[in-house]
Design an enzyme around this catalytic site. Structure first.
Site, mmCIF file in Angstrom:
data_model
loop_
_atom_site.group_PDB
_atom_site.id
_atom_site.type_symbol
_atom_site.label_atom_id
_atom_site.label_comp_id
_atom_site.label_asym_id
_atom_site.label_seq_id
_atom_site.Cartn_x
_atom_site.Cartn_y
_atom_site.Cartn_z
ATOM 1 N N ASN A 262 78.431 57.286 34.820
ATOM 2 C CA ASN A 262 78.357 58.017 36.097
ATOM 3 C C ASN A 262 78.983 57.138 37.172
ATOM 4 O OD1 ASN A 262 76.915 60.100 34.937
ATOM 5 N ND2 ASN A 262 75.084 59.858 36.168
ATOM 6 N N HIS A 317 79.737 61.564 26.939
ATOM 7 C CA HIS A 317 78.767 60.481 27.158
ATOM 8 C C HIS A 317 77.528 60.645 26.290
ATOM 9 C CE1 HIS A 317 76.244 63.291 29.299
ATOM 10 N NE2 HIS A 317 75.496 62.374 29.854
ATOM 11 N N LYS A 397 60.832 56.586 24.967
ATOM 12 C CA LYS A 397 61.368 57.444 26.010
ATOM 13 C C LYS A 397 60.739 57.087 27.345
ATOM 14 C CE LYS A 397 63.765 60.535 25.641
ATOM 15 N NZ LYS A 397 65.251 60.640 25.676
#
Length: 398
Positions: A262, A317, A397
């Site tokens: 990004n 990505h 996560k």
């Protein structure tokens, strides 16, 4: 794998995405009509709707930066490395490693209790002649406390294994709240400036700053700071991860890669200097290595760029979403999700605590919410060469 999509006005749209979908195409067409757009718009195979510009989109602009074409998580990216340990660790050992990772690396909204020293923070302060408009009283303190933390959403830490049974480590994270604060402030400033100059935009979400004006220069400076911060954030987490792996497996390390997906960068394409914006897209210049992760239950890839000019030397990505978070929570079946994660050490999927989906499992990051990574890879065989395929063994996560 490239296809040229119909576009009634503006520059061409070149897509490696099999089915961009109507909202993605609307956003791509808005990009194609932008007053500073250059040459064409490129859609990567993982492309899906974003805010203003599609995630998995690549666009180049003449003397302009578009905050929403970089995105709110400035510098979000990947870090991966190989160990010299061969053989899959058993479930008990993986659980032990995951527990140690969770103890040492804050996740979600959590951060370190004290500020973490980083020379980059001091160097940034020294560059400032005045306090930027986005910077609150505690902005840099919060940033310092956030160094070496994972964040939430689709950010993760994985233990993986390649085809030769060599253990790898991979991290996906970005600039935490710092990038979001910078992005939102400069989008507001860009919109204000474009309105003042009565510039007609195809969408106000694509407001821009001229790179030669004061605010444009400030955005580039602060974006660059957020990029450095994000890279350092991943480096620190990987340093912790290496210590845990070395202690647990007695291994050494090699082939570390740390990249953004990004960002905006000034590059030369088709003979012109332009500002290439990669929003959820990885640089794939000829010969450079990149990382393309799958979902939390699917393979990831280490790749080498082919330098395809039509993609502005870019590639996907990741797998890319096929469902929004709420849609995934409503549609995905718990038994199917459990099957997709079979054999992978991971935490329980939490239940949503409030809102219209209260009480349902949060499957926003489940494998079924994402495109098939192998299909994505097949669609970009002219953008990258696969070096290594990695299978997940255990995942944390955010």
């Amino acid at each position: 794998m490239k296809q040229n999509l119909k576009n009634m006005s503006g520059v061409p749209i070149r897509s490696w995405c099999q089915d961009p979908g109507p909202l993605t195409m609307t956003q791509a067409e808005n990009l194609a009509r932008h007053p500073r757009i250059f040459s064409h718009v490129a859609l990567m195979p993982d492309c899906h709707p974003g805010y203003g510009m599609p995630i998995g989109g690549v666009a180049a602009f003449r003397d302009a930066v578009v905050p929403n074409a970089v995105g709110v998580d400035i510098g979000c990216g990947m870090c991966a490395l190989a160990t010299d340990s061969k053989g899959k660790p058993d479930k008990t050992l993986l659980q032990h490693m995951i527990a140690r990772i969770q103890k040492r690396i804050p996740t979600g909204f959590n951060r370190h209790k004290s500020a973490q020293h980083w020379d980059g923070l001091e160097e940034y302060r020294e560059k400032l002649s005045r306090k930027p408009g986005w910077m609150g009283k505690e902005s840099l303190l919060i940033a310092a406390q956030s160094l070496g933390t994972l964040g939430g959403g689709n950010h993760f830490i994985e233990i993986q294994v390649d085809r030769e049974d060599r253990v790898w480590a991979m991290i996906h994270s970005g600039s935490r709240n710092l990038g979001k604060t910078i992005a939102e402030y400069y989008h507001r400033e860009a919109l204000k400036q474009n309105r003042k100059e009565t510039i007609v935009l195809p969408s106000e979400d694509l407001a821009f700053l001229d790179v030669h004006c004061a605010k444009g220069k400030d955005y580039i400076r602060d974006m660059s700071f957020a990029l450095a911060f994000a890279g350092e954030n991943r480096r620190r987490m990987m340093h912790t991860l290496k210590a845990i792996l070395a202690d647990t497996l007695g291994c050494g390390f090699e082939n570390e890669v740390n990249i953004h997906h990004n960002y905006a960068a000034e590059e030369t394409h088709f003979g012109y200097r332009v500002w290439v914006h990669r929003k959820g897209a990885t640089a794939a210049h000829k010969g450079i290595r990149g990382i393309i992760p799958g979902s939390m239950g699917s393979p990831s890839y280490i790749v080498e760029g082919l330098g395809n000019p039509d993609s502005f030397c870019s590639c996907a990505h990741g797998a890319g979403r096929v469902m929004g978070r709420n849609e995934a929570c409503r549609k995905l079946d718990a038994a199917d999700v459990a099957r997709s994660m079979q054999g992978i050490v991971h935490g329980d999927f939490p239940k949503i605590r409030k809102g219209p989906l209260k009480g349902m499992y949060d499957f926003g990051e489940a494998p079924g919410a994402y495109k098939d990574i192998d299909t994505v890879m097949a669609c970009q065989s002219d953008l990258v060469t696969v070096l290594t395929r990695l299978q997940p063994l255990a995942v944390v996560k955010g």
